[in-house]
Design a protein around this motif. Structure first.
Motif, PDB file in Angstrom:
ATOM      1  N   SER A  37       0.792  -1.087  -0.024  1.00  0.00           N
ATOM      2  CA  SER A  37       0.113   0.000   0.037  1.00  0.00           C
ATOM      3  C   SER A  37       0.821   1.465  -0.050  1.00  0.00           C
ATOM      4  O   SER A  37       1.827   1.466   0.864  1.00  0.00           O
ATOM      5  N   ARG A  56     -13.379  -6.502  -8.731  1.00  0.00           N
ATOM      6  CA  ARG A  56     -13.548  -7.281  -7.617  1.00  0.00           C
ATOM      7  C   ARG A  56     -12.642  -8.082  -6.840  1.00  0.00           C
ATOM      8  O   ARG A  56     -12.113  -8.020  -5.786  1.00  0.00           O
ATOM      9  N   ALA A  59     -10.001  -5.544  -5.722  1.00  0.00           N
ATOM     10  CA  ALA A  59     -10.593  -4.724  -4.168  1.00  0.00           C
ATOM     11  C   ALA A  59     -10.009  -5.848  -3.173  1.00  0.00           C
ATOM     12  O   ALA A  59      -9.873  -5.524  -2.140  1.00  0.00           O
ATOM     13  N   ARG A  60     -10.436  -7.071  -3.534  1.00  0.00           N
ATOM     14  CA  ARG A  60     -10.137  -8.306  -2.745  1.00  0.00           C
ATOM     15  C   ARG A  60      -8.606  -8.406  -2.161  1.00  0.00           C
ATOM     16  O   ARG A  60      -8.428  -8.734  -0.981  1.00  0.00           O
ATOM     17  N   GLY A  62      -6.734  -5.998  -1.990  1.00  0.00           N
ATOM     18  CA  GLY A  62      -6.338  -5.042  -1.151  1.00  0.00           C
ATOM     19  C   GLY A  62      -5.864  -3.509  -1.900  1.00  0.00           C
ATOM     20  O   GLY A  62      -5.240  -2.866  -1.254  1.00  0.00           O
ATOM     21  N   SER A  64      -5.543  -0.125  -2.964  1.00  0.00           N
ATOM     22  CA  SER A  64      -5.901   1.002  -2.539  1.00  0.00           C
ATOM     23  C   SER A  64      -6.405   2.052  -3.306  1.00  0.00           C
ATOM     24  O   SER A  64      -7.243   2.747  -2.897  1.00  0.00           O
ATOM     25  N   ARG A  84     -16.508  -1.339  -3.685  1.00  0.00           N
ATOM     26  CA  ARG A  84     -16.310  -0.499  -2.524  1.00  0.00           C
ATOM     27  C   ARG A  84     -16.735  -1.173  -1.453  1.00  0.00           C
ATOM     28  O   ARG A  84     -16.474  -1.144  -0.326  1.00  0.00           O
ATOM     29  N   ILE A  86     -16.326  -4.456  -1.228  1.00  0.00           N
ATOM     30  CA  ILE A  86     -15.515  -5.432  -0.892  1.00  0.00           C
ATOM     31  C   ILE A  86     -14.458  -4.685   0.087  1.00  0.00           C
ATOM     32  O   ILE A  86     -13.883  -5.135   1.074  1.00  0.00           O
ATOM     33  N   SER A  87     -13.913  -3.368  -0.391  1.00  0.00           N
ATOM     34  CA  SER A  87     -12.815  -2.699   0.465  1.00  0.00           C
ATOM     35  C   SER A  87     -13.390  -1.353   0.549  1.00  0.00           C
ATOM     36  O   SER A  87     -13.101  -0.472  -0.466  1.00  0.00           O
ATOM     37  N   SER A  89     -12.151   1.050   2.246  1.00  0.00           N
ATOM     38  CA  SER A  89     -11.215   1.988   2.499  1.00  0.00           C
ATOM     39  C   SER A  89     -10.382   2.215   0.918  1.00  0.00           C
ATOM     40  O   SER A  89      -9.922   3.204   0.975  1.00  0.00           O
ATOM     41  N   ALA A  90     -10.976   1.406  -0.077  1.00  0.00           N
ATOM     42  CA  ALA A  90     -10.235   1.715  -1.470  1.00  0.00           C
ATOM     43  C   ALA A  90     -10.677   3.138  -2.023  1.00  0.00           C
ATOM     44  O   ALA A  90     -11.955   3.191  -1.951  1.00  0.00           O
TER      45      ALA A  90
END
Length: 299
Positions: A37, A56, A59-60, A62, A64, A84, A86-87, A89-90
């Protein structure tokens, strides 16, 4: 029924490893991919089953930041909503972009700079065009030829021309340019050999090989990736099945233990259906015989 040499070659390419997957599996599970990250991915063609599967998966894994680009904003918003969820914070950005328009592809550079301070780890060109399957050049439409080359070849060129400098400038061991290609690329005969698609996809794969020759020494990894089969891939299970395309791409561009993988597979034609453990077992052979590339055999 006997097969032509072209059909045999295409079949051998499909069956390059013994185990062919039609669903996600643990080895390429994005949840176990360790993306550093920040990690920013731009998916051109980020809508629909394939684009959604790619979004997807990253996103899964990780990521950013995600830039989802396509001609239709409403469809992109649905993909963005899924990513969004799924993650949370992304940072997910949607951008209307026709890949056949150089100015619109160039605008993605401004998006990367304004939204992610110029950082770009992975670019995936997922846009594609095919007209009706007519295996006769006399009967095929000239418009289909132009559209196929505009989307499949020129689109990749525009993406590489404008986004490669951002990849080069990013401090990341994962810097990758991946073109979603097709097993049509090595096909020249048979009922599915419609020239406008097969030839434009072969040209796309050749461009990836040339980008590898020009940019591998600058730390860039690139590959052509076949997303799967034909009609059966668009069944009711297509979203889950095409999620495997995203899983394979996250594995391919993962910065974790990737040095050997990047060295061997850089610039080559791959299938997301191949078992990656069996693929890794053939690494020495791939290098020795220079496999998974287009070439003219001269004896």
């Amino acid at each position: 029924m006997s097969l032509t040499k072209s059909q045999l070659n295409a079949q051998h390419c499909r069956d390059f490893v013994s185990t062919i997957h039609t669903a996600p599996y643990d080895t390429i599970d994005p949840a176990v991919v360790n993306l550093h990250s920040p990690f920013v991915v731009c998916i051109i063609g980020g809508r629909g089953a394939a684009g959604g599967g790619l979004a997807r998966a990253y996103a899964r894994a990780g990521a950013s930041g995600l830039i989802l680009a396509a001609r239709t904003r409403t469809a992109l918003e649905q993909t963005a909503k899924e990513a969004r969820s799924i993650s949370p914070s992304a940072k997910v950005i949607v951008s209307e972009c026709d890949i056949t328009s150089e100015s619109q592809v160039k605008s993605l550079v401004d998006t990367v700079k304004s939204e992610f301070n110029g950082r770009l780890d992975v670019v995936i060109v997922n846009s594609g065009y095919s007209g009706p399957i007519i295996p006769d050049v006399v009967q095929e439409s000239p418009d289909d030829y132009r559209n196929a080359f505009d989307v499949n070849l020129m689109g990749l060129f525009y993406a590489a021309h404008h986004l490669l400098p951002l990849l080069v400038a990013t401090n990341s061991v994962a810097r990758s340019l991946i073109a979603i290609n097709s097993m049509a690329a090595p096909t020249v005969s048979g009922p599915l050999a419609h020239a406008h698609y097969c030839v434009s996809k072969a040209a796309q794969a050749r461009l990836i090989e040339m980008i590898n020759e020009q940019y591998s020494d600058r730390g860039i990894f690139c590959a052509s990736v076949h997303p799967g089969g034909m009609r059966s891939d668009f069944s009711k299970d297509a979203p889950e099945w095409l999620f495997k395309l995203g899983a394979f791409c996250t594995w391919l561009s993962s910065p974790t233990n990737s040095e050997r993988r990047r060295q061997v597979l850089n610039g080559r034609f791959l299938s997301c259906k191949w078992d990656v453990t069996e693929l890794e077992a053939r690494f020495d052979e791939i290098i020795e015989k220079d496999l998974l590339r287009f070439r003219i055999a001269v004896e």
